[in-house]
Design an enzyme around this catalytic site. Structure first.
Site, PDB file in Angstrom:
ATOM      1  N   PHE A   1     -15.141   3.944   7.520  1.00  0.00           N
ATOM      2  CA  PHE A   1     -13.772   4.223   7.074  1.00  0.00           C
ATOM      3  C   PHE A   1     -13.634   4.278   5.553  1.00  0.00           C
ATOM      4  O   PHE A   1     -12.543   4.508   5.042  1.00  0.00           O
ATOM      5  CB  PHE A   1     -12.814   3.165   7.648  1.00  0.00           C
ATOM      6  CG  PHE A   1     -13.127   1.744   7.250  1.00  0.00           C
ATOM      7  CD1 PHE A   1     -12.685   1.221   6.042  1.00  0.00           C
ATOM      8  CD2 PHE A   1     -13.863   0.918   8.091  1.00  0.00           C
ATOM      9  CE1 PHE A   1     -12.965  -0.087   5.668  1.00  0.00           C
ATOM     10  CE2 PHE A   1     -14.159  -0.398   7.732  1.00  0.00           C
ATOM     11  CZ  PHE A   1     -13.710  -0.898   6.516  1.00  0.00           C
TER      12      PHE A   1
ATOM     13  N   TYR B   1     -12.509  -1.796  -3.620  1.00  0.00           N
ATOM     14  CA  TYR B   1     -13.026  -1.888  -2.249  1.00  0.00           C
ATOM     15  C   TYR B   1     -14.549  -1.698  -2.178  1.00  0.00           C
ATOM     16  O   TYR B   1     -15.071  -1.289  -1.134  1.00  0.00           O
ATOM     17  CB  TYR B   1     -12.336  -0.856  -1.353  1.00  0.00           C
ATOM     18  CG  TYR B   1     -10.979  -1.309  -0.822  1.00  0.00           C
ATOM     19  CD1 TYR B   1     -10.845  -2.476  -0.072  1.00  0.00           C
ATOM     20  CD2 TYR B   1      -9.834  -0.554  -1.039  1.00  0.00           C
ATOM     21  CE1 TYR B   1      -9.609  -2.884   0.427  1.00  0.00           C
ATOM     22  CE2 TYR B   1      -8.588  -0.952  -0.539  1.00  0.00           C
ATOM     23  CZ  TYR B   1      -8.495  -2.121   0.199  1.00  0.00           C
ATOM     24  OH  TYR B   1      -7.277  -2.527   0.703  1.00  0.00           O
TER      25      TYR B   1
ATOM     26  N   HIS C   1      -2.050  -5.354   1.685  1.00  0.00           N
ATOM     27  CA  HIS C   1      -3.350  -6.007   1.512  1.00  0.00           C
ATOM     28  C   HIS C   1      -3.133  -7.474   1.184  1.00  0.00           C
ATOM     29  O   HIS C   1      -2.173  -7.819   0.489  1.00  0.00           O
ATOM     30  CB  HIS C   1      -4.114  -5.351   0.344  1.00  0.00           C
ATOM     31  CG  HIS C   1      -5.302  -6.155  -0.109  1.00  0.00           C
ATOM     32  ND1 HIS C   1      -6.538  -6.044   0.488  1.00  0.00           N
ATOM     33  CD2 HIS C   1      -5.435  -7.108  -1.078  1.00  0.00           C
ATOM     34  CE1 HIS C   1      -7.377  -6.891  -0.103  1.00  0.00           C
ATOM     35  NE2 HIS C   1      -6.729  -7.543  -1.055  1.00  0.00           N
TER      36      HIS C   1
ATOM     37  N   ASN D   1      -2.067   0.285   6.904  1.00  0.00           N
ATOM     38  CA  ASN D   1      -1.556  -0.987   7.431  1.00  0.00           C
ATOM     39  C   ASN D   1      -0.676  -1.747   6.425  1.00  0.00           C
ATOM     40  O   ASN D   1      -0.572  -2.966   6.462  1.00  0.00           O
ATOM     41  CB  ASN D   1      -2.692  -1.851   7.988  1.00  0.00           C
ATOM     42  CG  ASN D   1      -3.746  -2.161   6.948  1.00  0.00           C
ATOM     43  OD1 ASN D   1      -3.603  -1.797   5.785  1.00  0.00           O
ATOM     44  ND2 ASN D   1      -4.793  -2.840   7.361  1.00  0.00           N
TER      45      ASN D   1
ATOM     46  N   THR E   1      -5.866  -6.745  10.780  1.00  0.00           N
ATOM     47  CA  THR E   1      -6.064  -5.435  10.151  1.00  0.00           C
ATOM     48  C   THR E   1      -5.491  -4.312  11.010  1.00  0.00           C
ATOM     49  O   THR E   1      -4.814  -3.407  10.491  1.00  0.00           O
ATOM     50  CB  THR E   1      -7.584  -5.197   9.936  1.00  0.00           C
ATOM     51  OG1 THR E   1      -8.140  -6.335   9.284  1.00  0.00           O
ATOM     52  CG2 THR E   1      -7.829  -3.948   9.106  1.00  0.00           C
TER      53      THR E   1
ATOM     54  N   ARG F   1      -2.561 -14.369   4.670  1.00  0.00           N
ATOM     55  CA  ARG F   1      -3.254 -13.637   5.743  1.00  0.00           C
ATOM     56  C   ARG F   1      -2.497 -13.827   7.065  1.00  0.00           C
ATOM     57  O   ARG F   1      -2.414 -12.896   7.877  1.00  0.00           O
ATOM     58  CB  ARG F   1      -4.710 -14.122   5.894  1.00  0.00           C
ATOM     59  CG  ARG F   1      -5.634 -13.758   4.741  1.00  0.00           C
ATOM     60  CD  ARG F   1      -5.900 -12.274   4.590  1.00  0.00           C
ATOM     61  NE  ARG F   1      -6.604 -11.696   5.708  1.00  0.00           N
ATOM     62  CZ  ARG F   1      -7.237 -10.512   5.656  1.00  0.00           C
ATOM     63  NH1 ARG F   1      -7.249  -9.798   4.518  1.00  0.00           N
ATOM     64  NH2 ARG F   1      -7.829 -10.016   6.710  1.00  0.00           N
TER      65      ARG F   1
ATOM     66  N   GLU G   1      -9.808 -10.454  -7.314  1.00  0.00           N
ATOM     67  CA  GLU G   1      -8.819  -9.376  -7.138  1.00  0.00           C
ATOM     68  C   GLU G   1      -7.630  -9.525  -8.089  1.00  0.00           C
ATOM     69  O   GLU G   1      -7.102  -8.533  -8.584  1.00  0.00           O
ATOM     70  CB  GLU G   1      -8.360  -9.343  -5.677  1.00  0.00           C
ATOM     71  CG  GLU G   1      -9.468  -8.880  -4.727  1.00  0.00           C
ATOM     72  CD  GLU G   1      -9.062  -8.939  -3.265  1.00  0.00           C
ATOM     73  OE1 GLU G   1      -9.913  -8.623  -2.408  1.00  0.00           O
ATOM     74  OE2 GLU G   1      -7.900  -9.292  -2.953  1.00  0.00           O
TER      75      GLU G   1
ATOM     76  N   ARG H   1       2.308  -6.554   9.254  1.00  0.00           N
ATOM     77  CA  ARG H   1       1.639  -5.401   9.870  1.00  0.00           C
ATOM     78  C   ARG H   1       2.180  -5.111  11.270  1.00  0.00           C
ATOM     79  O   ARG H   1       2.313  -3.951  11.652  1.00  0.00           O
ATOM     80  CB  ARG H   1       0.123  -5.625   9.876  1.00  0.00           C
ATOM     81  CG  ARG H   1      -0.492  -5.428   8.480  1.00  0.00           C
ATOM     82  CD  ARG H   1      -1.912  -5.923   8.407  1.00  0.00           C
ATOM     83  NE  ARG H   1      -2.599  -5.501   7.186  1.00  0.00           N
ATOM     84  CZ  ARG H   1      -3.784  -5.970   6.806  1.00  0.00           C
ATOM     85  NH1 ARG H   1      -4.417  -6.868   7.555  1.00  0.00           N
ATOM     86  NH2 ARG H   1      -4.340  -5.550   5.690  1.00  0.00           N
TER      87      ARG H   1
ATOM     88  N   LYS I   1       0.834  -1.210   0.000  1.00  0.00           N
ATOM     89  CA  LYS I   1       0.000   0.000   0.000  1.00  0.00           C
ATOM     90  C   LYS I   1       0.869   1.260   0.000  1.00  0.00           C
ATOM     91  O   LYS I   1       2.083   1.199   0.251  1.00  0.00           O
ATOM     92  CB  LYS I   1      -0.913  -0.034   1.230  1.00  0.00           C
ATOM     93  CG  LYS I   1      -1.937  -1.169   1.204  1.00  0.00           C
ATOM     94  CD  LYS I   1      -2.855  -1.072   2.425  1.00  0.00           C
ATOM     95  CE  LYS I   1      -3.951  -2.108   2.381  1.00  0.00           C
ATOM     96  NZ  LYS I   1      -4.938  -1.920   3.493  1.00  0.00           N
TER      97      LYS I   1
HETATM   98  P1  IDP Z   1      -8.103  -6.353   5.720  1.00  0.00           P
HETATM   99  O1  IDP Z   1      -7.234  -5.460   4.846  1.00  0.00           O
HETATM  100  O2  IDP Z   1      -7.353  -6.867   6.914  1.00  0.00           O
HETATM  101  O3  IDP Z   1      -8.769  -7.460   4.922  1.00  0.00           O
HETATM  102  P2  IDP Z   1     -10.693  -5.022   5.742  1.00  0.00           P
HETATM  103  O4  IDP Z   1     -11.682  -5.142   6.863  1.00  0.00           O
HETATM  104  O5  IDP Z   1     -10.982  -5.754   4.477  1.00  0.00           O
HETATM  105  O6  IDP Z   1      -9.253  -5.436   6.320  1.00  0.00           O
HETATM  106  O7  IDP Z   1     -10.517  -3.459   5.431  1.00  0.00           O
HETATM  107  C1  IDP Z   1      -9.892  -3.027   4.247  1.00  0.00           C
HETATM  108  C2  IDP Z   1      -8.941  -1.907   4.604  1.00  0.00           C
HETATM  109  O8  IDP Z   1      -9.697  -0.789   5.072  1.00  0.00           O
HETATM  110  C3  IDP Z   1      -7.973  -2.203   5.747  1.00  0.00           C
HETATM  111  O9  IDP Z   1      -6.828  -2.939   5.348  1.00  0.00           O
HETATM  112  C4  IDP Z   1      -7.611  -0.812   6.214  1.00  0.00           C
HETATM  113  O10 IDP Z   1      -6.694  -0.165   5.343  1.00  0.00           O
HETATM  114  C5  IDP Z   1      -8.982  -0.115   6.105  1.00  0.00           C
HETATM  115  N1  IDP Z   1      -9.750  -0.213   7.359  1.00  0.00           N
HETATM  116  C6  IDP Z   1     -10.468  -1.281   7.809  1.00  0.00           C
HETATM  117  N2  IDP Z   1     -11.048  -1.019   9.000  1.00  0.00           N
HETATM  118  C7  IDP Z   1     -10.705   0.246   9.309  1.00  0.00           C
HETATM  119  C8  IDP Z   1     -10.978   1.100  10.426  1.00  0.00           C
HETATM  120  O11 IDP Z   1     -11.682   0.741  11.372  1.00  0.00           O
HETATM  121  N3  IDP Z   1     -10.440   2.350  10.398  1.00  0.00           N
HETATM  122  C9  IDP Z   1      -9.652   2.798   9.361  1.00  0.00           C
HETATM  123  N4  IDP Z   1      -9.379   2.032   8.284  1.00  0.00           N
HETATM  124  C10 IDP Z   1      -9.875   0.772   8.259  1.00  0.00           C
HETATM  125 MG    MG Z   2     -10.181  -7.315   3.386  1.00  0.00          MG
END
Ligand code: IDP
Ligand code: MG
Length: 141
Positions: A58, A50, A116, A113, A92, A86, A127, A103, A10
């Site tokens: 968010f 997304y 992805h 973070n 996350t 993962r 994807e 992470r 990212k």
């Molecule tokens: P993941 O990347 O671990 O699969 P997802 O729930 O799919 O997590 O969320 C996609 C992306 O959205 C996250 O990697 C992060 O960059 C952002 N994100 C998810 N939850 C939050 C939050 O609560 N606050 C801010 N950004 C978030």
């Molecule tokens: Mg995700």
């Protein structure tokens, strides 16, 4: 079961010069890179990628962030790649990520973070196709 997953380094990974470290880490874990490119995603592209998160609190900031600078999508191959990657990236929220995950080592916040990883076989296929036509994915070696 597919042996491929979609990873993205990212914008925070690139703008903090962590690209080399992240790629080394991924290779050390036994993944093979089958496709990779450096690109600036437009907001429309990030919205497409997304779409599943549309409406979440968010979402708008996520679109801004992911289109704020270059990123590196890549296709990774390994046995059980989706689940395995993962585990390699961690939770996350980096504060909840297990020790020695990408992470936990590098991410600064839940939003920024660093990396992805696809969360299911079905999403991995979607994807991968989002970023890479078949002819851009290495099939030998
Ligand atoms: P993941 O990347 O671990 O699969 P997802 O729930 O799919 O997590 O969320 C996609 C992306 O959205 C996250 O990697 C992060 O960059 C952002 N994100 C998810 N939850 C939050 C939050 O609560 N606050 C801010 N950004 C978030
Ligand atoms: Mg995700």
């Amino acid at each position: 079961m597919s042996n491929k997953t979609l990873a993205i380094l990212k914008p925070d990974c690139l703008n903090r010069n962590l690209t080399g470290k992240a790629i080394d880490f991924i290779l050390d874990k036994g993944f093979k890179i089958k496709a990779m490119k450096l690109m600036n995603l437009t907001k429309v592209e990030v919205e497409g990628f997304y779409a599943i998160h549309k409406g979440k609190p968010f979402y708008d900031e996520l679109i801004e962030y992911m289109s704020s600078g270059p990123c590196i999508p890549m296709v990774l191959e390994k046995e059980n790649a989706v689940e395995n990657f993962r585990e390699v990236i961690g939770a996350t929220d980096p504060r909840e990520a297990a020790e020695n995950t990408l992470r936990s080592l590098y991410a600064k916040s839940t939003q920024r973070n660093t990396v992805h990883g696809s969360d299911s076989e079905e999403n991995a296929q979607k994807e991968i196709a989002f970023f890479f036509p078949l002819k851009e994915i290495i099939t030998c070696q």
